[in-house]
Motif scaffolding. Sequence first.
Motif, short mmCIF file in Angstrom:
data_model
loop_
_atom_site.label_atom_id
_atom_site.label_comp_id
_atom_site.label_asym_id
_atom_site.label_seq_id
_atom_site.Cartn_x
_atom_site.Cartn_y
_atom_site.Cartn_z
N UNK A 41 12.73 -5.35 -5.00
CA UNK A 41 12.28 -6.02 -3.78
C UNK A 41 11.09 -5.29 -3.15
N UNK A 42 11.13 -3.95 -3.19
CA UNK A 42 10.04 -3.17 -2.60
C UNK A 42 8.72 -3.42 -3.31
N UNK B 145 2.96 -8.61 -2.66
CA UNK B 145 2.66 -9.72 -1.75
C UNK B 145 1.76 -9.28 -0.61
N UNK B 146 1.97 -8.08 -0.10
CA UNK B 146 1.10 -7.58 0.96
C UNK B 146 -0.32 -7.39 0.45
N UNK C 162 -6.22 -12.49 0.43
CA UNK C 162 -6.36 -13.84 0.99
C UNK C 162 -7.04 -13.79 2.35
N UNK C 163 -6.64 -12.85 3.20
CA UNK C 163 -7.25 -12.74 4.52
C UNK C 163 -8.73 -12.41 4.41
N UNK C 164 -9.08 -11.52 3.51
CA UNK C 164 -10.50 -11.21 3.30
C UNK C 164 -11.27 -12.44 2.82
N UNK C 165 -10.65 -13.20 1.92
CA UNK C 165 -11.29 -14.44 1.46
C UNK C 165 -11.50 -15.42 2.60
N UNK C 166 -10.50 -15.54 3.47
CA UNK C 166 -10.64 -16.41 4.63
C UNK C 166 -11.78 -15.95 5.52
N UNK D 173 1.60 -14.65 6.57
CA UNK D 173 2.89 -14.12 6.99
C UNK D 173 3.98 -15.17 6.87
N UNK D 174 3.65 -16.42 7.18
CA UNK D 174 4.63 -17.49 7.04
C UNK D 174 5.08 -17.66 5.60
N UNK D 175 4.13 -17.58 4.67
CA UNK D 175 4.48 -17.69 3.26
C UNK D 175 5.36 -16.52 2.81
N UNK D 176 5.06 -15.32 3.29
CA UNK D 176 5.85 -14.15 2.93
C UNK D 176 7.27 -14.25 3.49
#
Length: 317
Positions: free
Chosen positions: A1-2, A8-9, A15-19, A296-299
């Motif tokens: 899980x870790x 995922x992080x 993804x955030x950088x792409x946005x 965050x919602x997806x995670x």
Amino acid sequence: MTAYLVRRIGQAVVVVLGVMVLTFFMIHMVPGSAARATLGTRATAERIAMFNAAYGLDKPLSTQFLTFVEQAARGNFGTSYSMQQPVSTLIAQRLPRDGLLLGLSTLLALAIALPMGIYQAVRRGRIADHVFTVVSFVLYSMPDFFFALVLIAVFSVQFHLLPSEAPQAESVGGILADPQGLVLPVVTLTLVSLAGFSRYMRASALTTLAQDYVQVARSKGLPERLVLRRHVLRNSMLPVITILGLSAPSIVAGAVIAESVFNYPGMGLLFYQAATSKDYPIMLGSTLVVGVATVLGSLFADIAYSLLDPRIRYVDA
């Protein structure tokens, strides 16, 4: 899980950088200038030059982007051109109001859609199923602003039951002090989300009802209500959780329309006003916040998967 969370992080950061990259350059590619939109059509060339120099708009786009990334990493999204206030302050003031509006509407939509989807699945092919299906398709096919205008026309103009303008208080407590003003915005956003949630719940419940463990539970003589609550509802919610985690952009898009129509003092109205005046810092900051919320919602949806269904586990690898 870790290990899964670490991956995922890492993906979320990419993804955030792409946005950030896409949003920044696409906004600056829109015809027209922020200086002209802010200062007006009669602004002189000298004033426009001073405006561009003050906000760094006279520098190359690559330099502007690096400056934006550096500031955003510190929680600083710049200063609004039109309001002359820090964008981070404006967002911090309006996020709780948006949380209230979106939270109430999403919870109400789920409270209606989940039992509605299960009811349709249990009564598949009957009159009630067909009626709810027609209602869902009608709601799904109509634009967001249509709901708002219809509700205003019926409940505000025709019957004078509810105000057409949302509460204008600066705090969440002040907004809650005027519950009548919240009704129409909340109902509008509820209708926007209701159709999608109910259709996914119906499809998932149909699959669950055909599973062996449901048939075994029924054969043991368990009451139908208990079977539906313990076995069907919990296992049918997985697709809905996925949609809920990924629906942040569409819900926020609906909030932009609803807040503009009802003049609700949230981020949707702030973004709309910024888009019409080419207020780049507000547009960039708002888009980045929505992008982070989506990731965050997806995670959280993936984590909730493993909590709701013990068969799903993410192991370190």
